[in-house]
Design an enzyme around this catalytic site. Structure first.
Site, short mmCIF file in Angstrom:
data_model
loop_
_atom_site.label_atom_id
_atom_site.label_comp_id
_atom_site.label_asym_id
_atom_site.label_seq_id
_atom_site.Cartn_x
_atom_site.Cartn_y
_atom_site.Cartn_z
N PRO A 66 76.68 87.09 59.10
CG PRO A 66 75.29 86.95 57.24
CD PRO A 66 76.12 87.91 58.02
CE LYS A 78 77.07 81.55 70.21
NZ LYS A 78 76.95 82.50 69.10
CE LYS A 110 76.62 80.81 60.89
NZ LYS A 110 77.31 81.56 61.98
#
Length: 295
Positions: free
Chosen positions: A66, A170, A239
């Protein structure tokens, strides 16, 4: 045939790992959640027992974790993959940022390990179906050895040998996806307040130039039915956005739309709590427009 390891069996990782069963000589898996490991073992994988065991036993190790800090510790930490041995390749499928990818490449290359960053896009269902897109950065001479395994997850796009090339792509993708949610929420709130039917609005947008990933997937599946359960946590989206904003600031690239998205995500988490889905941005926008988000 090779021995492959997979570390991180969360909502994305479990689906990807399952697609490697039968595609390699052995598949070893590990996660802090023993139930997640047991589910993969029931399908034909083997429990590694630790991250270090993956490094000791595997030729190639994938990670799907994560946060950047967790990825770093899992690979380079005292009990991490490289503490147990030296696989030929380590491929990080997480969205962990270009900075960490460069750090990992420097550390792993010195150990004779090929380092790849290959973050994925597409969501949980596509992880299980093997239809993700993968944005890959890493050494080109050995990429062809890794590519057949990546193709089990979906369609890989080789972005270049520069460490972090996949991560950079990304972050760009995630910016566009998050902005699509924000601007769709704004447009929908305006139309609803003016009396338009939201389902008909989405139908029109999906046949018009306003179509985007949010109108096509997120509104029909999660916002119109008011379930807000598309499957990607607002905390993880924040995040990713923070990673993007840090990298953009370092590169001297202003991203005002990124700042707006970050604010929406922060407000979503404050309103809905740490488990909120990122589609709950719509509630924040609706509330600001004077609509009842709990309708």
């Amino acid at each position: 045939m090779t021995t492959v390891g997979f570390l991180g069996l969360g909502r994305m990782g479990a689906g990807m790992a399952a697609r490697l069963i039968g595609q390699c000589e052995r598949l070893l898996v590990h996660d802090i959640d023993s139930a997640a490991v047991a589910a993969l073992v029931a399908q034909g994988a083997e429990a590694a027992g630790s991250a270090g065991s993956l490094g000791q036993s595997c030729d190639i190790v994938f990670t799907s974790l994560p946060t950047p800090a967790i990825v770093r510790e899992a690979i380079l930490g005292a009990d991490g993959i490289t503490a147990g041995g030296s696989p030929r390749m380590i491929c990080d499928l997480s969205t962990s940022g270009p900075k960490l990818a460069a750090e990992l490449s420097g550390a792993l290359t010195g150990k004779g390990i090929a380092s790849f960053d290959a973050p994925v896009s597409g969501g949980i269902a596509r992880a299980h179906d093997g239809t993700l897109s993968l944005m890959v950065g890493g050494p080109e001479p050995v990429y062809e050895l890794l590519r057949p395994l990546l193709e089990r997850f979906g369609k890989p796009f080789y972005m270049g040998a520069t460490p972090g090339a996949g991560q950079t792509m990304k972050l760009v993708n995630n910016l566009l996806g998050a902005v699509a949610i924000g601007v769709t929420a704004e447009g929908m709130a305006f139309g609803i307040k003016a009396g338009l039917d939201p389902a008909r609005m989405i139908e029109v947008l999906n046949q018009s130039t306003g179509v985007n990933s949010a109108t096509r997937d997120k509104w029909p599946k999660s916002v119109l039915p008011r379930t807000f359960d598309f499957g990607f946590a607002a905390a993880l989206s924040l995040k990713d956005t923070n990673l993007l904003m840090e990298e953009a600031a370092a590169a001297g690239v202003p991203l005002p739309l990124g700042e707006i998205v970050r604010d929406y995500l922060e407000r979503t988490l404050a309103r809905e709590g740490p488990e909120a889905d990122f589609t709950a941005i719509a509630k924040v926008v609706e509330e600001a427009a004077g609509l009842d988000p709990e309708r």
